[in-house]
Write a protein that holds these residues in place. Structure first.
Motif, PDB file in Angstrom:
ATOM      1  N   ALA A   1      26.682  28.891  63.741  1.00  0.00           N
ATOM      2  CA  ALA A   1      25.416  29.594  63.512  1.00  0.00           C
ATOM      3  C   ALA A   1      25.436  30.965  64.175  1.00  0.00           C
ATOM      4  O   ALA A   1      25.074  31.981  63.576  1.00  0.00           O
ATOM      5  N   LYS A   2      25.868  30.996  65.432  1.00  0.00           N
ATOM      6  CA  LYS A   2      25.879  32.255  66.189  1.00  0.00           C
ATOM      7  C   LYS A   2      26.990  33.195  65.711  1.00  0.00           C
ATOM      8  O   LYS A   2      26.779  34.411  65.567  1.00  0.00           O
TER       9      LYS A   2
ATOM     10  N   THR B   1      28.663  33.350  62.743  1.00  0.00           N
ATOM     11  CA  THR B   1      28.498  33.928  61.409  1.00  0.00           C
ATOM     12  C   THR B   1      27.461  35.044  61.421  1.00  0.00           C
ATOM     13  O   THR B   1      27.620  36.065  60.745  1.00  0.00           O
ATOM     14  N   VAL B   2      26.414  34.869  62.196  1.00  0.00           N
ATOM     15  CA  VAL B   2      25.401  35.924  62.305  1.00  0.00           C
ATOM     16  C   VAL B   2      25.968  37.137  63.044  1.00  0.00           C
ATOM     17  O   VAL B   2      25.665  38.289  62.706  1.00  0.00           O
TER      18      VAL B   2
ATOM     19  N   SER C   1      23.570  26.352  58.696  1.00  0.00           N
ATOM     20  CA  SER C   1      23.475  26.638  60.139  1.00  0.00           C
ATOM     21  C   SER C   1      23.147  28.106  60.389  1.00  0.00           C
ATOM     22  O   SER C   1      22.270  28.437  61.201  1.00  0.00           O
ATOM     23  N   GLY C   2      23.861  29.014  59.686  1.00  0.00           N
ATOM     24  CA  GLY C   2      23.602  30.442  59.862  1.00  0.00           C
ATOM     25  C   GLY C   2      22.196  30.823  59.442  1.00  0.00           C
ATOM     26  O   GLY C   2      21.559  31.680  60.071  1.00  0.00           O
TER      27      GLY C   2
ATOM     28  N   GLU D   1      19.663  30.222  62.148  1.00  0.00           N
ATOM     29  CA  GLU D   1      19.747  31.217  63.229  1.00  0.00           C
ATOM     30  C   GLU D   1      18.959  32.480  62.899  1.00  0.00           C
ATOM     31  O   GLU D   1      18.232  33.006  63.736  1.00  0.00           O
TER      32      GLU D   1
END
Length: 629
Positions: free
Chosen positions: A228-229, A231-232, A259-260, A263
């Motif tokens: 999540a973190k 990819t962002v 997940s992304g 976020e």
């Protein structure tokens, strides 16, 4: 320490925590859109939305419902469903209960479904419909751990004689049960989520595998929090995006996309019906979407076929525009690499503007008109197809990863993307190329190991964390990775020459607009051959224009005219290959390869051993009498 590294290092232990934070931050923001077919079965779907707060109400009800059924942390809840909004809500509910999701493709047959449910020791099965329920019911004697089946679509899913009491519920009943449990225990979700540790099992995904039984890949909560973190942190997605999500959520690729989204909090439109993609795109108007290469190949073949059907002049315009687009994309990318600015000479820019007005603008409009980029993964995309779409203003950002690495290990991003590569590693992921060319990965996205298979785990995961991918690749000096083939798929001819079949197959897909699937064969042989399956709508369209109208697909591919047509494309392919790579003979298959016959994985990868075994007769026929050739 960089802001990116701080973002990753400060990640919470689970996506469940991220979800709670997202709901608190933007409760009234739109989270999901999903289609609702008309009650009459006629007419267009109506699209409905869920805010983050509305999604949370359902997620927490699912979580509390599972807890009330006795599901404990890390116990498995299987999910056998196509991609739909309920898949996401249930998966989040499982995580918020501290349990782990076992993903099952709805196309998986009864025998393999039973194996996955038994091997994972899943306590609850969330089944999409009566068909998925029937598989569990048929295998119930082999599933002593399975205590409950919860059906999403209850139509036809009636209790049967012999069902234990309380064994079958609907999703609505589970949520009602959860709401009642929450009313009595309002802190139960907070307590479960706060107790989750980063190394606790979150997801068990069984690799579809090309041979043998699938292996359960154990992915802890930290994998998804990191994804999540990370990819962002690449800058690929932002809060204003609209994602169109149709990929199988049982596949690890789809899980990364959910997940992304949590976020950053953007909107995701969810509909797994592949036959609705063309219809949905102008309605959803996504800014980004992910797909597998076969989808882009189909779109390209469809556009080329439509142009051909429009007559000789229209087809010539399309071919000219396609050539201009590819050249424009190549030159722009080369200049960006050298100067940091995507640019092209004035003459090429002028031609590209004309090509855009005649061809490319219509393609962008078919994608909804707002598409900034597509993310492609699961298999290699033929560079010529990538350059075509780049020239059309639809940047296809290839990425790379495996189930064992939580899907996303490398990705192209923004203007710096390079067609033909899978980009650079995600922040926090390390890469190394072994002496034999194998790609090794290490980082927070790597699996814990294979479920109950320590020896298999030790074969691929070193004690210091380096994971052996089984893929062969090359790293550029500035960190871009190019995949050349699967280590085990490399062909060595009887003459001692190594060939990467996927590379040859990808080149043919770029050359021939009629191909659907191709398998290059040549291991321990003195020359290469190919089995070729054609795209049915495209080749039947050609057949109609060439005196073969009204014939079945099998009849068309058996026609000498069709064989002659494809032979021309094979000759074009061979012109760009080394002598030992060239295809000396080929056979057209009487039908396309598919998942149902076990020839493709659910993510549309070719199962080489299955295809070679099924069409052994055709392969041997091509080598008859040619031992000394």
């Amino acid at each position: 320490m960089s802001d990116t590294q701080t973002l990753i290092d400060s990640r919470p232990p689970s996506v469940a925590t991220l979800f709670i934070d997202r709901v608190a931050a933007t409760p009234d923001g739109e989270a999901y859109r999903y289609p609702v077919p008309p009650a009459s079965g006629q007419g267009p779907d109506a699209w409905k939305s869920l805010t983050w707060a509305e999604a949370a109400t359902r997620v927490y009800a699912v979580a509390a419902g599972l807890i009330s059924l006795g599901v404990r942390p890390e116990e498995r809840v299987a999910l056998a469903s196509s991609t739909r909004v309920e898949w996401i809500l249930v998966d989040l509910g499982v995580m918020c209960a501290g349990a782990a999701t076992t993903t099952v493709y709805p196309s998986t047959n009864t025998e393999e479904s039973a194996f996955i449910l038994a091997d994972s020791e899943s306590r609850v099965l969330i089944a999409e419909d009566a068909a998925q329920l029937a598989k569990a019911r048929e295998a119930r004697a082999e599933l002593p751990h399975l205590r409950h089946v919860v059906v999403i679509d209850p139509a036809g899913a009636e209790p049967a004689k012999g069902d234990p009491e309380g064994w079958l519920l609907t999703l609505a009943e589970l949520e009602a049960r959860g709401a009642e449990h929450l009313a009595k225990n309002p802190d139960v979700i907070t307590e479960r989520v706060s107790a989750i540790t980063s190394d606790q099992l979150a997801t068990l995904i069984y690799t579809s595998g090309t041979t043998g039984r699938p292996k359960g890949v154990r992915l802890p909560h930290d994998n998804w929090s990191y994804m999540a973190k990370a990819t962002v942190a690449t800058g690929m997605i932002n809060a204003d995006d609209v994602q169109y999500l149709w990929l199988p959520l049982a596949h690890v690729f789809g899980k990364v996309l959910t997940s992304g989204q949590i976020e950053v909090g953007h909107v995701t439109a969810v509909d797994g019906r592949v036959d609705k993609i063309i219809e949905n795109l102008p309605l959803v108007r996504p800014t980004y979407m992910a797909a597998v290469p076969r989808i882009f190949e189909k779109v390209y073949n469809g556009v080329a076929s439509k142009a051909r059907a429009g007559g000789g002049a229209k087809y010539k315009i399309f071919q000219w525009a396609a050539g201009v687009g590819r050249e424009y994309a190549r030159v722009s990318q080369d200049n960006f690499r050298r100067t940091g600015r995507a640019s092209a000479p004035l003459g090429l820019r002028t031609k590209h503007r004309i090509a855009d007005a005649l061809v490319f603008a219509k393609i962008r409009e078919a994608f909804g008109g707002q598409l900034r980029a597509c993310i492609s993964g699961s298999a290699a995309l033929a560079p010529d197809i990538g350059f075509f779409f780049a020239g059309a203003g639809i940047n296809i950002l290839e990425g790379y990863g495996l189930t064992e690495s939580s899907a996303a290990s490398f990705v192209n991003r923004g203007e710096s993307y390079r067609t033909g590569t899978v980009g650079k590693p995600l922040p926090g992921t390390e890469v190394r190329i072994a002496d034999d060319g194998e790609i090794l990965l290490r980082g927070p996205g790597i699996m814990e190991g294979y479920h109950q298979l320590p020896e298999k785990t030790a074969e691929v995961l070193e004690p210091d964390g380096w994971f052996h991918t089984g893929d062969i690749g090359e790293l550029s000096q500035d960190g871009y990775l190019r995949i050349t083939d699967r280590k085990k798929d490399l062909i060595k001819t009887s003459g001692g020459k190594y060939i990467a079949p996927a590379e040859v197959e990808g080149q043919f897909k770029a050359v021939c607009p009629f191909v659907s699937n191709i398998l290059v064969h040549g291991a321990d042989r003195n020359f290469c051959t190919a089995l070729i399956a054609l795209d049915e709508p495209t080749v039947l369209g050609w057949a109609k224009e060439n005196g073969l109208g009204g014939r079945s697909y099998a009849e068309v591919v058996a026609s000498p005219k069709t064989v002659e047509l494809i032979a021309g494309y094979v000759e074009r392919l061979n012109e760009g290959l080394q002598r030992w790579q060239t295809i000396k003979k080929f056979r057209l298959l009487p039908r396309d390869l598919d998942i149902e016959h076990g020839e493709l994985t659910p993510s549309l990868k070719l199962k080489r051993p299955v295809v070679e075994r099924e069409y052994k007769g055709l392969i041997e026929e091509m080598y008859e009498g040619s031992r000394e050739a």
